[in-house]
Design an enzyme around this catalytic site. Sequence first.
Site, short mmCIF file in Angstrom:
data_model
loop_
_atom_site.label_atom_id
_atom_site.label_comp_id
_atom_site.label_asym_id
_atom_site.label_seq_id
_atom_site.Cartn_x
_atom_site.Cartn_y
_atom_site.Cartn_z
N HIS A 105 0.76 -1.28 -0.04
CA HIS A 105 0.11 0.12 0.04
C HIS A 105 0.80 1.14 0.16
O HIS A 105 2.00 1.21 0.35
CB HIS A 105 -1.05 -0.15 1.35
CG HIS A 105 0.03 0.04 2.36
ND1 HIS A 105 0.15 -1.26 3.08
CD2 HIS A 105 0.16 0.76 3.32
CE1 HIS A 105 0.73 -1.24 4.16
NE2 HIS A 105 0.82 0.03 4.30
N HIS A 107 0.78 5.42 1.30
CA HIS A 107 0.24 6.46 1.77
C HIS A 107 0.11 7.68 1.02
O HIS A 107 1.28 8.09 0.67
CB HIS A 107 1.11 6.60 3.21
CG HIS A 107 1.07 5.45 4.10
ND1 HIS A 107 0.14 5.37 5.33
CD2 HIS A 107 1.73 4.21 4.23
CE1 HIS A 107 0.49 4.11 6.01
NE2 HIS A 107 1.63 3.75 5.07
#
Length: 143
Positions: A105, A107
């Site tokens: 992932h 941010h």
Amino acid sequence: MTEAAYDTDNIFAKILRGEIPSQRVYEDEAVVAFMDVMPQGPGHTLVVPKASSRNLLDADPSIFGHLLSVVQKVALAVKKAFGADGVTVMQFNEPASGQTVYHLHVHVIPRFEGIPLKPHTGQMEKPEVLAENAEKIRTALQS
Ligand code: AMP
């Protein structure tokens, strides 16, 4: 050292399968973006590929081009939605780097002059605030 295997029951895998809720702001065939529940600033969004990998180190490099194009789209949207001065983009690999959820992932965090980031994995945000912020980002993504 050999890294641990991908755990299909990690929290983002569950979010991707719709088994636990998230405030989604973007989805296409390969990528989902949703609000971070412990934001380091208002509008902190996570951009997550649907393909399974623990992090950048074991990911199929063929996903990076599209993933980064969605990161750019979301970065522009959060900047607009929150009237930010800049955007921080961060990504962690393995515990030593600060990674706590083991599905790749990125941010994306709106930034404001003179305002530091809150701690990583700090306080849970109120669901209604996350919902309100998600709506602002969805609107910015559409315009
Ligand atoms: P990292 O340390 O890069 O692995 O970041 C994991 C991020 O996931 C942290 O910023 C957490 O606040 C966030 N997080 C943990 N659980 C959830 C969840 N259920 N929904 C959204 N974000 C989450």
